[in-house]
Scaffold this motif. Structure first.
Motif, PDB file in Angstrom:
ATOM      1  N   ALA A  20     -33.208 -35.735 -36.833  1.00  0.00           N
ATOM      2  CA  ALA A  20     -33.813 -35.946 -37.798  1.00  0.00           C
ATOM      3  C   ALA A  20     -34.504 -37.092 -38.238  1.00  0.00           C
ATOM      4  O   ALA A  20     -35.509 -37.991 -38.330  1.00  0.00           O
ATOM      5  CB  ALA A  20     -32.498 -36.487 -39.247  1.00  0.00           C
ATOM      6  N   ASN A  21     -34.027 -38.464 -36.754  1.00  0.00           N
ATOM      7  CA  ASN A  21     -35.447 -39.781 -36.360  1.00  0.00           C
ATOM      8  C   ASN A  21     -34.942 -39.735 -35.435  1.00  0.00           C
ATOM      9  O   ASN A  21     -33.750 -40.462 -34.265  1.00  0.00           O
ATOM     10  CB  ASN A  21     -34.010 -40.962 -36.798  1.00  0.00           C
ATOM     11  CG  ASN A  21     -34.413 -42.396 -36.680  1.00  0.00           C
ATOM     12  OD1 ASN A  21     -35.337 -42.407 -36.348  1.00  0.00           O
ATOM     13  ND2 ASN A  21     -34.079 -43.240 -37.836  1.00  0.00           N
ATOM     14  N   PRO A  22     -36.002 -39.378 -34.142  1.00  0.00           N
ATOM     15  CA  PRO A  22     -36.324 -39.300 -33.064  1.00  0.00           C
ATOM     16  C   PRO A  22     -36.120 -41.368 -31.997  1.00  0.00           C
ATOM     17  O   PRO A  22     -35.756 -41.110 -31.323  1.00  0.00           O
ATOM     18  CB  PRO A  22     -37.829 -39.194 -33.037  1.00  0.00           C
ATOM     19  CG  PRO A  22     -38.078 -38.505 -34.342  1.00  0.00           C
ATOM     20  CD  PRO A  22     -37.333 -39.370 -35.840  1.00  0.00           C
ATOM     21  N   GLU A  23     -35.846 -41.595 -32.996  1.00  0.00           N
ATOM     22  CA  GLU A  23     -35.279 -43.588 -32.412  1.00  0.00           C
ATOM     23  C   GLU A  23     -34.231 -43.852 -31.896  1.00  0.00           C
ATOM     24  O   GLU A  23     -33.423 -44.432 -31.281  1.00  0.00           O
ATOM     25  CB  GLU A  23     -36.000 -44.222 -33.818  1.00  0.00           C
ATOM     26  CG  GLU A  23     -37.552 -44.563 -33.461  1.00  0.00           C
ATOM     27  CD  GLU A  23     -37.707 -45.406 -34.453  1.00  0.00           C
ATOM     28  OE1 GLU A  23     -37.058 -45.810 -34.904  1.00  0.00           O
ATOM     29  OE2 GLU A  23     -39.355 -45.676 -34.868  1.00  0.00           O
ATOM     30  N   VAL A  24     -33.259 -42.500 -32.875  1.00  0.00           N
ATOM     31  CA  VAL A  24     -31.738 -42.475 -33.032  1.00  0.00           C
ATOM     32  C   VAL A  24     -31.805 -42.159 -31.178  1.00  0.00           C
ATOM     33  O   VAL A  24     -32.091 -40.714 -31.208  1.00  0.00           O
ATOM     34  CB  VAL A  24     -31.084 -41.501 -33.741  1.00  0.00           C
ATOM     35  CG1 VAL A  24     -29.522 -41.608 -33.402  1.00  0.00           C
ATOM     36  CG2 VAL A  24     -31.065 -42.215 -35.551  1.00  0.00           C
ATOM     37  N   PRO A  25     -30.801 -42.673 -30.814  1.00  0.00           N
ATOM     38  CA  PRO A  25     -30.931 -42.335 -29.501  1.00  0.00           C
ATOM     39  C   PRO A  25     -29.720 -40.931 -29.076  1.00  0.00           C
ATOM     40  O   PRO A  25     -29.041 -40.781 -30.049  1.00  0.00           O
ATOM     41  CB  PRO A  25     -30.243 -43.468 -28.314  1.00  0.00           C
ATOM     42  CG  PRO A  25     -29.713 -43.907 -29.128  1.00  0.00           C
ATOM     43  CD  PRO A  25     -30.206 -43.650 -30.691  1.00  0.00           C
ATOM     44  N   GLU A  26     -29.912 -39.885 -27.945  1.00  0.00           N
ATOM     45  CA  GLU A  26     -29.120 -38.875 -28.156  1.00  0.00           C
ATOM     46  C   GLU A  26     -27.521 -39.359 -27.530  1.00  0.00           C
ATOM     47  O   GLU A  26     -27.869 -39.762 -27.540  1.00  0.00           O
ATOM     48  CB  GLU A  26     -29.410 -38.192 -26.880  1.00  0.00           C
ATOM     49  CG  GLU A  26     -30.745 -36.985 -26.739  1.00  0.00           C
ATOM     50  CD  GLU A  26     -30.735 -35.983 -27.926  1.00  0.00           C
ATOM     51  OE1 GLU A  26     -30.029 -35.342 -27.607  1.00  0.00           O
ATOM     52  OE2 GLU A  26     -31.365 -35.762 -29.030  1.00  0.00           O
ATOM     53  N   PRO A  27     -26.591 -38.507 -28.308  1.00  0.00           N
ATOM     54  CA  PRO A  27     -25.213 -38.537 -28.325  1.00  0.00           C
ATOM     55  C   PRO A  27     -25.255 -38.553 -25.997  1.00  0.00           C
ATOM     56  O   PRO A  27     -25.295 -37.570 -25.767  1.00  0.00           O
ATOM     57  CB  PRO A  27     -24.512 -37.633 -28.609  1.00  0.00           C
ATOM     58  CG  PRO A  27     -25.344 -36.545 -29.664  1.00  0.00           C
ATOM     59  CD  PRO A  27     -26.961 -37.092 -29.359  1.00  0.00           C
ATOM     60  N   TRP A  28     -24.730 -39.866 -26.944  1.00  0.00           N
ATOM     61  CA  TRP A  28     -23.606 -39.706 -24.747  1.00  0.00           C
ATOM     62  C   TRP A  28     -24.940 -40.385 -24.116  1.00  0.00           C
ATOM     63  O   TRP A  28     -24.467 -41.076 -22.793  1.00  0.00           O
ATOM     64  CB  TRP A  28     -22.813 -39.156 -23.884  1.00  0.00           C
ATOM     65  CG  TRP A  28     -22.256 -38.124 -25.404  1.00  0.00           C
ATOM     66  CD1 TRP A  28     -21.218 -37.850 -26.148  1.00  0.00           C
ATOM     67  CD2 TRP A  28     -20.917 -39.687 -25.665  1.00  0.00           C
ATOM     68  NE1 TRP A  28     -20.679 -37.702 -26.624  1.00  0.00           N
ATOM     69  CE2 TRP A  28     -19.853 -39.219 -26.523  1.00  0.00           C
ATOM     70  CE3 TRP A  28     -20.680 -40.924 -25.175  1.00  0.00           C
ATOM     71  CZ2 TRP A  28     -18.708 -39.581 -26.941  1.00  0.00           C
ATOM     72  CZ3 TRP A  28     -19.089 -41.286 -25.509  1.00  0.00           C
ATOM     73  CH2 TRP A  28     -18.519 -41.356 -26.597  1.00  0.00           C
ATOM     74  N   SER A  29     -26.576 -40.710 -24.735  1.00  0.00           N
ATOM     75  CA  SER A  29     -27.012 -41.110 -23.367  1.00  0.00           C
ATOM     76  C   SER A  29     -27.264 -42.732 -23.502  1.00  0.00           C
ATOM     77  O   SER A  29     -27.107 -42.987 -21.874  1.00  0.00           O
ATOM     78  CB  SER A  29     -28.804 -41.539 -24.767  1.00  0.00           C
ATOM     79  OG  SER A  29     -28.659 -42.112 -25.674  1.00  0.00           O
ATOM     80  N   ARG A  30     -26.577 -43.574 -24.085  1.00  0.00           N
ATOM     81  CA  ARG A  30     -26.025 -45.273 -23.289  1.00  0.00           C
ATOM     82  C   ARG A  30     -24.894 -44.957 -22.783  1.00  0.00           C
ATOM     83  O   ARG A  30     -24.525 -45.902 -21.572  1.00  0.00           O
ATOM     84  CB  ARG A  30     -25.778 -46.339 -24.585  1.00  0.00           C
ATOM     85  CG  ARG A  30     -27.425 -46.125 -25.877  1.00  0.00           C
ATOM     86  CD  ARG A  30     -26.804 -47.248 -26.729  1.00  0.00           C
ATOM     87  NE  ARG A  30     -28.373 -47.051 -27.396  1.00  0.00           N
ATOM     88  CZ  ARG A  30     -28.141 -48.377 -28.392  1.00  0.00           C
ATOM     89  NH1 ARG A  30     -27.011 -49.221 -28.737  1.00  0.00           N
ATOM     90  NH2 ARG A  30     -29.344 -49.002 -29.295  1.00  0.00           N
ATOM     91  N   PHE A  31     -24.273 -43.904 -23.083  1.00  0.00           N
ATOM     92  CA  PHE A  31     -22.699 -43.870 -21.981  1.00  0.00           C
ATOM     93  C   PHE A  31     -23.190 -43.167 -20.204  1.00  0.00           C
ATOM     94  O   PHE A  31     -22.491 -44.258 -19.699  1.00  0.00           O
ATOM     95  CB  PHE A  31     -21.747 -43.278 -22.328  1.00  0.00           C
ATOM     96  CG  PHE A  31     -20.958 -42.804 -21.817  1.00  0.00           C
ATOM     97  CD1 PHE A  31     -19.719 -43.183 -22.472  1.00  0.00           C
ATOM     98  CD2 PHE A  31     -20.494 -42.288 -21.002  1.00  0.00           C
ATOM     99  CE1 PHE A  31     -17.785 -42.864 -20.929  1.00  0.00           C
ATOM    100  CE2 PHE A  31     -19.703 -41.057 -20.010  1.00  0.00           C
ATOM    101  CZ  PHE A  31     -17.978 -42.266 -20.051  1.00  0.00           C
ATOM    102  N   SER A  32     -24.038 -42.314 -20.719  1.00  0.00           N
ATOM    103  CA  SER A  32     -24.681 -42.150 -19.350  1.00  0.00           C
ATOM    104  C   SER A  32     -25.265 -42.475 -19.079  1.00  0.00           C
ATOM    105  O   SER A  32     -25.324 -42.781 -17.473  1.00  0.00           O
ATOM    106  CB  SER A  32     -25.330 -40.606 -19.871  1.00  0.00           C
ATOM    107  OG  SER A  32     -26.403 -40.968 -20.324  1.00  0.00           O
ATOM    108  N   ALA A  33     -25.878 -43.665 -18.869  1.00  0.00           N
ATOM    109  CA  ALA A  33     -26.621 -44.684 -18.048  1.00  0.00           C
ATOM    110  C   ALA A  33     -25.709 -45.174 -17.118  1.00  0.00           C
ATOM    111  O   ALA A  33     -25.961 -46.104 -16.349  1.00  0.00           O
ATOM    112  CB  ALA A  33     -27.865 -45.624 -18.889  1.00  0.00           C
ATOM    113  N   TRP A  34     -24.448 -45.719 -17.715  1.00  0.00           N
ATOM    114  CA  TRP A  34     -23.097 -45.986 -16.945  1.00  0.00           C
ATOM    115  C   TRP A  34     -22.393 -45.391 -16.368  1.00  0.00           C
ATOM    116  O   TRP A  34     -21.802 -45.723 -15.109  1.00  0.00           O
ATOM    117  CB  TRP A  34     -22.372 -47.273 -17.918  1.00  0.00           C
ATOM    118  CG  TRP A  34     -23.535 -48.044 -18.529  1.00  0.00           C
ATOM    119  CD1 TRP A  34     -24.202 -48.230 -19.789  1.00  0.00           C
ATOM    120  CD2 TRP A  34     -23.941 -49.571 -18.281  1.00  0.00           C
ATOM    121  NE1 TRP A  34     -24.365 -50.143 -20.008  1.00  0.00           N
ATOM    122  CE2 TRP A  34     -24.559 -50.058 -18.579  1.00  0.00           C
ATOM    123  CE3 TRP A  34     -23.202 -50.256 -17.236  1.00  0.00           C
ATOM    124  CZ2 TRP A  34     -24.886 -51.815 -18.749  1.00  0.00           C
ATOM    125  CZ3 TRP A  34     -23.424 -51.890 -16.502  1.00  0.00           C
ATOM    126  CH2 TRP A  34     -24.170 -52.463 -17.714  1.00  0.00           C
TER     127      TRP A  34
END
Length: 572
Positions: A20-34
């Protein structure tokens, strides 16, 4: 609600929100950066080591990866490891898997020193293993590991994180782990050069990831509500003094073995000593990247066991850390073996390992020592050894001793690499040879003998003396030279692209096209577009206004063409 149901419902809400909101990060995208995932490995009476949990639940590990992870997550000698043990491992990723970070020009990898880049073909595993007596378990012992799997070589950060979360996990189980994962999914991205506050379970770990531009340190904005942070001095640097105190008199030999990519086996009494020793060896040639393989903790169950122990070919360029005495027999044909034991003292100084002949490496109770016939090219730095040993007698803090060792190794590596870098610069085409109308000139080839001739006038500023030419000749045959040269050549090719762009920008393109045919003008437009696309794709260090000027010139040139040609070019 079952923790897995809670986990999945939370993920569905996030996923719907992201759409719904492209600015919201994909689920687990921040987690998977680490982290790739968090695993719990337990001992099953029928299956042996088995994965009990994986978070996030939709992370896909192949069966081969799961098997390797299970065996690597328990110390080989766990029958005698009562209490808590921490160590790390590195395992090969299954063939054919494509990492989301596979892009060569990932901004993180571009901005961070090469030895801290994300791995594309390997996973790092950080283990917190607990073994305690438990009458309720059939075997009489509770045996379980909490494992962080990551592509990042941040050994200090992830072991510190485990110290915060593992003891509580063993008490609170799955719901606690789910909460931790969601907290990590709120962390800021791992941006080199920034000071980052990473909150988890009421603790804030403050870290700074080094950047290639070391002078650019930006403080991240964090809320005042966060508790006072626990500051980690480094995300990756180990205590070198602690790791090397029994081999101080052989530091020159160890540095050369790692620099030359020689096959080395470290036989240690525990998985902790094994993994720390191997990582310390690999870091001893910083800032040069180690391009051989290395396994901080290696077992007979590893999928590469047969590949690394075959006697039909020479040992590979790898540093292996092992604990099982069985390996003494397996690695008898290897040229360099370091047998570590419990640290022994000689008076108030740590007893130094002796160099021994490989022929003496025969029985499982082989004594501690360095088994090798290697002769160093350079002489020992006796002043360094004396300084460190004097520091022990004066009870100088371990972190100070470690800093002295690290600085010495860093300066030695830099002075070895500097003449090579200077020689490469001489192979670059001069800026005056750049013509906006022609393909840029080629980088001249690296000829080893030509480089060696420069050493008489511009050799390394080493305080150590010895066979410097011999060391370079051997280095040229190592994977470290090959990997270093490929990286440097790529940087040089990008620099040529930058110089060519500057030449194009300085040219009067509009005057040039006045007497040119449409074919020549279209050809110029296509070349300019290709240049701009390459600059964006490879994130070339070109000023933004320069790229905008070229883009504007391209639009102006297209508008000078007939409408049918303009339409064709705008469609491309």
């Amino acid at each position: 609600m079952d923790p897995f149901d809670s986990f999945n419902s939370h993920k569905e809400v996030l996923s719907a929100s992201a759409k719904a909101n492209p600015e919201v990060p994909e689920p687990w995208s921040r987690f998977s950066a680490w982290l790739e995932c968090v695993c719990v490995v337990t001992f099953d009476l029928e299956l042996g080591q088995a994965i009990e949990l994986i978070y996030p639940v939709d992370v896909k590990l192949t069966e081969k990866e799961k098997t390797s992870l299970c065996y690597l997550s328990f110390p080989d000698s766990y029958s005698g490891c009562l209490g808590d043990t921490q160590f790390s491992f590195r395992m090969r990723q299954s063939m054919g898997r494509r990492s989301p970070w596979f892009e060569q020009e990932d901004p993180y990898n571009k901005d961070v020193p090469v030895n801290l880049q994300k791995e594309h073909a390997h996973f790092h595993g950080y283990v917190y293993f607990r073994q305690v007596k438990d009458a309720s378990v059939q075997r009489g012992y509770f045996q379980k590991s909490l494992v962080l799997v990551s592509r990042l070589p941040f050994v200090n950060l992830f072991h510190a994180l485990l110290q915060v979360i593992a003891p509580e996990y063993f008490e609170k189980h799955e719901p606690f782990l789910e909460t931790v994962c969601h907290e990590i999914d709120q962390w800021p991205a791992p941006v080199p050069g920034q000071t980052l506050n990473l909150p988890v379970m009421g603790v804030v770990m403050q870290v700074r990831i080094p950047s290639n531009a070391e002078n650019s340190v930006n403080q991240s904005h964090t809320e005042n509500l966060l508790p006072a942070p626990t500051v980690l001095s480094s995300v990756h640097e180990l205590d070198l003094f602690k790791c090397f105190q029994s081999v101080l008199i052989h530091m020159q030999m160890l540095w050369e073995l790692v620099l030359l990519g020689e096959p080395v086996v470290v036989m240690a009494p525990t998985s902790t000593v094994s993994s720390e020793s191997v990582l310390a060896l690999v870091s001893s040639i910083d800032p040069l990247r180690y391009f051989g393989d290395y396994r901080p903790y290696f077992t007979i169950h590893d999928s590469e066991f047969k590949e690394y122990t075959t006697k039909t070919q020479a040992p590979p360029n790898v540093i292996l850390g092992v604990t099982n005495p069985f390996f003494i027999k397996t690695f008898q044909s290897w040229p360099h073996i370091i047998r570590l034991g419990d640290l022994k003292m000689s008076g108030d100084l740590p007893k130094q390992l002796k160099i021994k002949k490989l022929a003496k490496l025969k029985t499982l109770d082989t004594k501690t020592g360095m088994y090798t016939a290697f002769k160093t090219f350079l002489h020992k730095d006796k002043a360094l050894i004396k300084r460190i040993l004097k520091g022990i007698q004066k009870k100088r803090p371990s972190e100070v001793q470690s800093a002295i060792l690290r600085q010495h190794l860093l300066e030695q590596t830099q002075s070895f690499i500097h003449p090579l870098e200077r020689f490469l610069e001489s192979l670059m085409p001069p800026q005056r040879s750049m013509s906006p109308w022609k393909t840029p000139p080629q980088i001249r080839p690296f000829i080893q003998e030509d480089f060696l001739k420069t050493l008489e006038q511009a050799g390394p500023q080493l305080t150590l003396k010895g066979d410097v030419v011999g060391l370079y000749r051997r280095f040229f045959r190592s994977p470290n030279f090959d990997g270093w040269y490929r990286l440097k050549h790529k940087e040089m090719a990008q620099k040529v692209d930058c110089l060519h762009l500057e030449a194009i920008c300085a040219a009067d393109l509009l005057t040039w096209i006045k007497d040119k045919s449409e074919v020549e003008i279209v050809d110029l437009v296509l070349k300019l577009r290709e240049k701009l696309m390459r600059a964006q794709k490879y994130q070339l260090p070109v000023k933004e206004d320069l790229l905008k000027r070229i883009e504007q010139s391209t639009h102006t040139i297209i508008s000078s063409l007939p409408e049918d040609l303009q339409a064709v070019l705008h469609q491309q």
